[in-house]
Write an enzyme that holds these catalytic residues in place. Structure first.
Site, PDB file in Angstrom:
ATOM      1  N   CYS A 250      21.248 -11.520 -63.846  1.00 55.06           N
ATOM      2  CA  CYS A 250      22.464 -12.235 -63.456  1.00 55.06           C
ATOM      3  C   CYS A 250      22.205 -13.344 -62.449  1.00 55.06           C
ATOM      4  CB  CYS A 250      23.503 -11.262 -62.896  1.00 55.06           C
ATOM      5  SG  CYS A 250      22.937 -10.314 -61.462  1.00 55.06           S
ATOM      6  N   ASP A 481      72.999 -19.508  -9.208  1.00 52.58           N
ATOM      7  CA  ASP A 481      73.219 -20.751  -8.466  1.00 52.58           C
ATOM      8  C   ASP A 481      73.529 -21.913  -9.410  1.00 52.58           C
ATOM      9  OD1 ASP A 481      73.097 -22.257  -5.913  1.00 52.58           O
ATOM     10  OD2 ASP A 481      71.420 -23.252  -6.950  1.00 52.58           O
TER      11      ASP A 481
END
Length: 497
Positions: A250, A481
């Site tokens: 292969c 505030d």
């Protein structure tokens, strides 16, 4: 009452696994010296029968050639043995005195070995050797076209192992081959791992069996020839690699990609070493007999020589042709020979420069070889580095025949007939498989130190530490505030109106 053949094959697989399980229970207590003596005897028998097994494989399968199969059997015996002999695979295999660690090898158990028709006897020798070296038993499932030679290889390996002291049944092989028996083997509860070598469908079946599996993907290996290469040597090695056992490995070359500035000279060199270049009409004829209409290589031509392919295609070639080369202009279904061909046929591409060559190689890998291998004939280290960093392959082979370089015959890679392709190809391993991949590693770790701890603020009764509470209050005050200021602003605007 006569049993159905399929039932016989299923029962045979179960019997072989049962015997292998009992043998492995005994083998796991063997010492390193006992194991090494066994594989030495297996090596000796593999070498002694290399030629006989090669002849059997060629005769039964009709693939490859006698000389190269002899070499593969010898390689799987002697070369593999020399590589794995010094490996520690029993007991404590590593001690790290600085980190106070022990690593202890344990076998995985019974292995299912799936054997291909392209390399039947050499793959049996290789898998049997690495299984016993790691104290595992193994049961083989042959390809239907290679039952006789596969069983003979398994038998002589088993006889050698038992003669050297291994328990009976440690190496088995199915005689009544069927897909049912192969599936039974892979899914059997007493099988611990699968070593799969074969077609893509079989490898996928191994990975879907529910068991740990080591398999390989297709290898559509490009051979890139860059202008700095020694062209004569490149041509020699390309033809050598492609024709080795008629292209059944292969890792063998599948297409040549050459820079245009050296392509003509390379063609001349390839012809000198036995390559025959096809004209456009012959390319079409060869494509029809080598590749199937729905994709994939025609089994009739796998491992065949050029003369056989030429006769099948109805073309004339020179008498001493060693391989056929098809000039191609693209990759994909329009160019069937751009895919993997486990036979003596190569594609050929011209590219402007190494940048275009890099892209062409990528296209070929994407078409069916991603994760496997790529070979370069090049003496420019900068370009080699560019390919190494960018290409999705786990083996970049330099100035060597790809078929032999990939399995470790002409390179420093581990001798192996199972070439892992990594996650790019759906494989769990990216290197050449050795006995070390067939082990569980236990670790013993000693105390080293207590790590330093950063100081943490104590928790308050409200559930948070003081610093966090202070920060939270500050944020709350800041928000309050801003809200007050906004309200005052809106009230004053309203009063002004």
């Amino acid at each position: 009452m006569e049993l159905d053949r399929d039932l016989c094959s299923l029962q045979e697989a179960r019997n072989l696994v049962r015997a292998a399980r009992e043998a492995q229970e005994a083998l796991k207590d063997f010492t390193q010296e006992q194991v090494d003596h066994i594989i030495d005897m297996m090596r000796e028998v593999g070498e002694a029968n290399a030629a006989r097994l090669a002849m059997m494989a060629v005769s039964e399968t009709g693939m490859g050639n006698y000389e190269d199969k002899c070499f593969k059997n010898y390689f799987a015996s002697r070369t593999l043995y020399d590589f794995i002999k010094p490996m520690k695979t029993v007991g404590i295999i590593r001690e790290d005195h600085d980190q106070k660690l022990w690593e202890i090898a344990e076998p995985v158990g019974v292995i299912a070995g799936i054997i291909p028709t392209t390399n039947p006897t050499s793959t049996v020798i290789y898998k049997a050797m690495i299984a016993i070296k790691s104290r595992n038993a193994i049961v083989f499932s042959p390809h239907p076209s290679a039952v006789r030679c596969t069983n003979e290889a398994a038998k002589i390996m088993h006889q050698a192992a038992v003669a050297a002291g291994a328990p009976e049944g440690v190496i088995g092989c199915i005689l009544n081959v069927s897909m049912g028996a192969t599936n039974e083997l892979m899914k059997h509860p007493n099988v611990a791992m699968i070593l799969a070598t074969g077609g893509s469908a079989l490898v996928k079946a191994a990975y879907s069996s529910g068991k740990p599996a080591l398999g390989v993907g297709p290898g559509n290996v490009p051979a890139f020839v860059e202008r700095s290469a020694d062209l004569a040597k490149a041509a020699e090695y390309i033809v050598m690699g492609k024709t080795f056992d008629n292209g059944t490995i292969c890792a063998s070359e599948q297409a040549v990609v050459a820079e245009n500035c050296i392509a003509d000279e390379l063609i001349g060199q390839l012809k000198r070493f036995g390559a025959h270049f096809l004209d456009s009409e012959d390319v079409k004829k060869v494509s029809k007999v080598v590749m199937l209409p729905n994709g994939g290589v025609n089994p009739k031509v796998v491992g065949k020589d050029p003369k056989f392919i030429a006769q099948l295609a109805g073309i004339n070639i020179p008498e001493r042709t060693r391989c056929l080369i098809a000039p191609l202009s693209g990759v994909g279904s329009q160019w069937p020979l751009s895919y993997e061909k486990l036979t003596t046929v190569l594609g050929f591409y011209r590219v402007a420069d190494w940048h275009e060559g890099c892209e062409r190689c990528f296209q070929l890998l994407e078409a069916g070889g991603v994760g496997h291998s790529l070979v370069m004939h090049c003496n420019n280290e900068e370009i080699i580095r560019e390919f190494a960093l960018k290409k999705p392959v786990n083996r970049l082979l330099i100035n060597t025949p790809a078929a032999m370089g990939g399995v470790g015959a002409t390179t420093g890679l581990a001798p192996s007939f199972t070439l892992g392709c990594g996650t790019w190809a759906g494989s769990s391993v990216s290197e050449n498989v050795t006995p070390l991949h067939l082990l569980n590693i236990k670790r013993v770790a000693w105390h080293l130190q207590i790590p330093d701890r950063k100081h943490i603020e104590p928790m308050t009764s409200g559930g948070s530490n003081e610093r966090a509470q202070t920060q939270s209050q500050a944020q709350t005050l800041q928000v309050d505030d801003r809200m007050v200021q906004e309200i005052i602003k809106q009230v004053m605007q309203h009063l002004t109106k």
